[in-house]
Write an enzyme that holds these catalytic residues in place. Structure first.
Site, PDB file in Angstrom:
ATOM      1  N   ILE A   2       1.519   6.510   2.940  1.00 25.41           N
ATOM      2  CA  ILE A   2       0.804   6.351   4.201  1.00 25.41           C
ATOM      3  C   ILE A   2      -0.050   5.092   4.099  1.00 25.41           C
ATOM      4  CG2 ILE A   2      -0.938   7.347   5.747  1.00 25.41           C
ATOM      5  CD1 ILE A   2      -0.195  10.107   4.526  1.00 25.41           C
ATOM      6  N   PHE A  58       0.805  -1.222   0.000  1.00 26.92           N
ATOM      7  CA  PHE A  58       0.000   0.000   0.000  1.00 26.92           C
ATOM      8  C   PHE A  58       0.836   1.268   0.000  1.00 26.92           C
ATOM      9  CE2 PHE A  58      -0.144  -2.082   4.197  1.00 26.92           C
ATOM     10  CZ  PHE A  58       0.642  -1.210   4.937  1.00 26.92           C
ATOM     11  N   CYS A  97       1.240   2.935  -3.530  1.00 28.68           N
ATOM     12  CA  CYS A  97       0.098   3.533  -4.219  1.00 28.68           C
ATOM     13  C   CYS A  97      -0.689   4.526  -3.369  1.00 28.68           C
ATOM     14  CB  CYS A  97      -0.828   2.438  -4.746  1.00 28.68           C
ATOM     15  SG  CYS A  97      -1.453   1.310  -3.481  1.00 28.68           S
ATOM     16  N   HIS A  98      -0.415   4.637  -2.081  1.00 32.59           N
ATOM     17  CA  HIS A  98      -1.207   5.502  -1.198  1.00 32.59           C
ATOM     18  C   HIS A  98      -0.275   6.309  -0.315  1.00 32.59           C
ATOM     19  CE1 HIS A  98      -3.962   6.437   2.243  1.00 32.59           C
ATOM     20  NE2 HIS A  98      -4.841   6.508   1.283  1.00 32.59           N
ATOM     21  N   PHE A  99       0.138   7.379  -0.662  1.00 34.95           N
ATOM     22  CA  PHE A  99       0.019   8.190  -1.871  1.00 34.95           C
ATOM     23  C   PHE A  99       1.396   8.290  -2.506  1.00 34.95           C
ATOM     24  CE2 PHE A  99      -3.283   9.733   1.013  1.00 34.95           C
ATOM     25  CZ  PHE A  99      -4.397   9.692   0.200  1.00 34.95           C
TER      26      PHE A  99
END
Length: 169
Positions: A77, A67, A70-72
């Site tokens: 985060i 994650f 892709c976040h962010f």
């Protein structure tokens, strides 16, 4: 009450994800990458702040977790919803650990507070779940719990009245 241990390592959690721990059609954890813990360090049906059961679990954080990319992008985060999902996963696990039958599903949560973030430099999340109610009747199997998630000892998520049920259909 079923006769399961009070702690579980990652291989045990993967057995649960495959349906091998509590048996087919009963509580299961998701498989990676959605499995949001690496071990359960303690679990009970009568412990915790209210004497209705508890779960303590840990999730190792490393910068390569899926994650973060892709976040962010440029500001990695862990999504707060993944921490909430980890709390739901563990609440359902506790119901299966009790020997109660049925597949788990989240019913909701009364209150959520996100007061911190999980960035790639964090080392470990700790989940702490305290049941306020655990009910098994002919028509209903449900757990209600409060929970917190700590990142390296700092409380970052808090939930109240989290609900998970088991259904045989």
């Amino acid at each position: 009450m079923a006769d399961y241990p009070s702690s579980f390592d990652r291989e045990d959690l993967l057995k649960c994800a495959r349906g091998e721990l509590f048996g087919p059609g009963n509580a299961q954890l998701p498989e990676p990458p959605m499995l949001m813990m690496d071990r359960i360090t303690d679990i009970s049906a009568d412990g915790g702040a209210h004497g209705k059961g508890h779960v303590l679990a840990e999730f190792d954080i490393n910068p390569d977790l899926w994650f973060f990319e892709c976040h962010f992008p440029g500001n990695p985060i862990m999504p707060g919803c993944l921490g909430l999902d980890g709390l739901w996963q563990l609440t359902g696990f506790n119901l299966g650990w009790r020997g109660w039958q049925g597949r788990g599903y989240a019913l909701g949560v009364g209150e959520v507070k996100l007061t911190g973030m999980v960035r790639p430099d964090r080392k470990m999340l700790t989940y702490k779940i305290d049941f306020t109610k655990a009910v098994q009747t002919r028509r209903l199997t449900m757990g209600v719990a409060d929970g917190i998630v700590e990142a390296d000892g700092e409380v970052i998520y808090q939930v109240k009245d989290m609900k998970v049920a088991l259904s045989e259909s």
